[in-house]
Enzyme design. Structure first.
Site, PDB file in Angstrom:
ATOM      1  N   GLU A  31      45.759  33.326  47.555  1.00 16.15           N
ATOM      2  CA  GLU A  31      45.499  34.362  46.493  1.00 16.15           C
ATOM      3  C   GLU A  31      46.042  35.839  46.656  1.00 16.15           C
ATOM      4  OE1 GLU A  31      41.421  34.929  45.225  1.00 16.15           O
ATOM      5  OE2 GLU A  31      40.925  33.239  45.733  1.00 16.15           O
TER       6      GLU A  31
ATOM      7  N   GLU B  60      36.817  32.920  51.392  1.00 14.03           N
ATOM      8  CA  GLU B  60      36.386  34.365  51.736  1.00 14.03           C
ATOM      9  C   GLU B  60      35.044  34.451  52.159  1.00 14.03           C
ATOM     10  OE1 GLU B  60      37.012  36.686  48.263  1.00 14.03           O
ATOM     11  OE2 GLU B  60      39.210  36.684  48.389  1.00 14.03           O
TER      12      GLU B  60
HETATM   13  C1  BGC Z   1      38.254  35.642  44.953  1.00 14.45           C
HETATM   14  C2  BGC Z   1      38.370  34.984  43.421  1.00 14.45           C
HETATM   15  C3  BGC Z   1      38.467  36.389  42.623  1.00 14.45           C
HETATM   16  C4  BGC Z   1      39.594  37.396  43.077  1.00 14.45           C
HETATM   17  C5  BGC Z   1      39.588  38.630  42.227  1.00 14.45           C
HETATM   18  C6  BGC Z   1      38.839  36.813  45.267  1.00 14.45           C
HETATM   19  O1  BGC Z   1      38.004  37.537  45.919  1.00 14.45           O
HETATM   20  O2  BGC Z   1      38.295  34.580  45.832  1.00 14.45           O
HETATM   21  O3  BGC Z   1      37.418  34.232  43.025  1.00 14.45           O
HETATM   22  O4  BGC Z   1      38.391  36.239  41.281  1.00 14.45           O
HETATM   23  O5  BGC Z   1      39.575  37.621  44.536  1.00 14.45           O
HETATM   24  O6  BGC Z   1      38.572  39.373  42.499  1.00 14.45           O
END
Ligand code: BGC
Length: 450
Positions: free
Chosen positions: A354, A166
């Site tokens: 993610e 990111e």
């Molecule tokens: C990040 C994580 C974060 C998650 C939830 C993403 O932006 O890579 O490190 O915990 O979102 O906010």
């Protein structure tokens, strides 16, 4: 019964990052990171919490790998702490830091779990921040050197590499809005940092190719789809600017060797030109093997003349369900995003690196955590990507965020994203939530049955 069965070799996984789980912030020669400095500065983090101990994963990684095995994960995505390897960001290597990750990778492989390694998930060595951090061009070279050291040490055993996590968050939350380390509020610096992050990505891809290793390398971007709140031209244009701001500023250089013009014109007028050297755009545009996508929510946007830069405003959908982060639950957005990326940017493999949700989980009297909302969230997102796969989008894997509750940056420990509950009151004890048990079945069935 309806079945949503995934391709045979689909990589079901879960993800974490170094600063959020490891703890051991000053153990075995690790140097200070910008997140150590930021979280130790009063007033920056909810409750002034920090990652000094976090989930104590540094000391408990074997137990954590055993839990991954119990869930049945096929892959685990984690990040490497740069200042554990190079306490000053450059120069002398800290062997004990490298050894930790070697042991972790061995443990994973022995348990048939494929490691997916992120080289940068935000914990820059503080020594490099003292020289300007990502605004300083030299950081690009230091990052590439650090990556080379890690490739040499682990490259023969790690099949999937992610250069950056990111870069939008790193540059804008870190350098424009000051909500993340290093806490700077200067938009021009954020644009310069974004450019350097991208160049360092391209140079790291070159470095990896030069070593002739067998794995694959890509980058992870936080991506969204922006939807205009009405069909008016003004709202549609506002949504396009929002998408350029979050997605295009990174996707376009990587896949098209240019910054999106609808924004570069606005930015140049307001902040002047960033320092872009000859050849940079070609470096950023290096061929990658896959794109990693972090998706949590969509953006619902309307035109807003008061915001003189982007002239847009993200608004709330009163009818929708929101997670504890105040993010709308919108699984259709993930389908739309995947189809859009595949059509307009790349036909290469995609991974969801993610996706997940924060809810106020409680450990019940029965010793269990009944996180039904998280199960629903994940189920609907799995179904959404299944539809994209059926339509030909080459999605190869899915990492749930997160393996366990952890330090949620500026929110400290107040938000729980894990499928494993971490009891911070009771020595970081781990408890599989119902979502972890449910995910286990999904992995065993290779899909969702309902
Ligand atoms: C990040 C994580 C974060 C998650 C939830 C993403 O932006 O890579 O490190 O915990 O979102 O906010």
């Amino acid at each position: 019964m309806k079945k949503f069965i995934f391709p045979e070799d689909f990589l079901w996984g879960a993800a974490t990052s170094s600063y959020q789980i490891e703890g051991a912030y000053n153990v075995d020669g690790k140097g200070e990171s910008i997140w150590d400095r930021f979280s130790h500065t009063s007033g920056k983090i909810h409750n002034n919490e920090n990652g000094d101990i976090a989930c104590d994963h540094y000391h408990r990684f074997q137990e954590d790998v055993a839990l991954m095995k119990e869930i049945g994960l096929k892959s685990y995505r984690f990040s490497i702490s740069w200042p554990r390897i190079l306490p000053e960001g450059k120069g002398k290597v800290n062997q004990k830091g490298l050894d930790f990750y070697k042991r972790l990778v061995e443990e994973l492989l022995q348990n048939d779990i494929q490691p997916a390694v992120t080289l940068y998930h935000w914990d820059l060595p503080q020594a490099l921040q003292d020289e300007g951090g990502w605004v300083n061009r030299d950081t690009v070279n230091y990052f590439t050197e650090y990556a080379g050291i890690v490739f040499q040490a682990l490259g023969d055993r790690v099949p999937l590499w992610i250069t950056h996590n990111e870069p939008w968050v790193v540059s804008f939350l870190g350098y424009a809005f000051g909500e993340h380390a290093p806490g700077i509020k200067d938009y021009a610096q954020a644009l310069q940092a974004a450019h350097h992050l991208l160049v360092s990505h391209g140079m790291t891809v070159d470095c990896y190719r030069g070593l002739n290793l067998d794995g694959k390398i890509g980058i992870t971007l936080n991506l969204t789809k922006a939807y205009p709140v009405t069909d008016s031209k003004k709202d549609r244009e506002a949504a396009a600017r929002m998408e350029a701001f979050i997605n295009g500023w990174f996707l376009d250089p990587i896949f098209k060797a240019e910054y999106p013009q609808i924004l570069s014109t606005i930015y140049e007028k307001e902040f002047g030109k960033s320092d872009i050297k000859e050849g940079d755009m070609e470096i950023i545009n290096r061929e990658i093997d896959f794109l990693g996508i972090n998706y949590y929510t969509r953006s619902l946007v309307r035109h807003n003349a008061e915001d003189h830069l982007l002239e847009c405003k993200a608004i709330k959908n009163e009818e929708a369900e929101y997670t504890e982060m105040d993010w709308e639950v919108y699984p259709e957005g993930l389908y739309d995003l995947l189809v859009h990326l595949n059509k307009n940017y790349t036909q290469k493999p995609l991974y969801i690196t993610e996706n997940g949700a924060a809810y106020p989980d409680k450990l019940g009297e029965d010793g269990r955590v009944h996180d039904i909302k998280r199960i629903n969230y994940l189920r609907e997102h799995f179904k959404s990507v299944h539809k994209a796969i059926e339509e030909g989008v080459p999605l190869k894997g899915y990492y749930v965020w997160s393996l366990m509750d952890n330090f949620e940056w500026a929110y400290g420990y107040s938000k729980r994203f894990g499928i494993i509950f971490v009891d911070y009151e009771d020595q970081q004890k781990r408890v599989l939530k119902d979502s972890a048990r449910w995910y286990s079945q999904v992995i065993r069935n290779n899909g969702v049955l309902e």
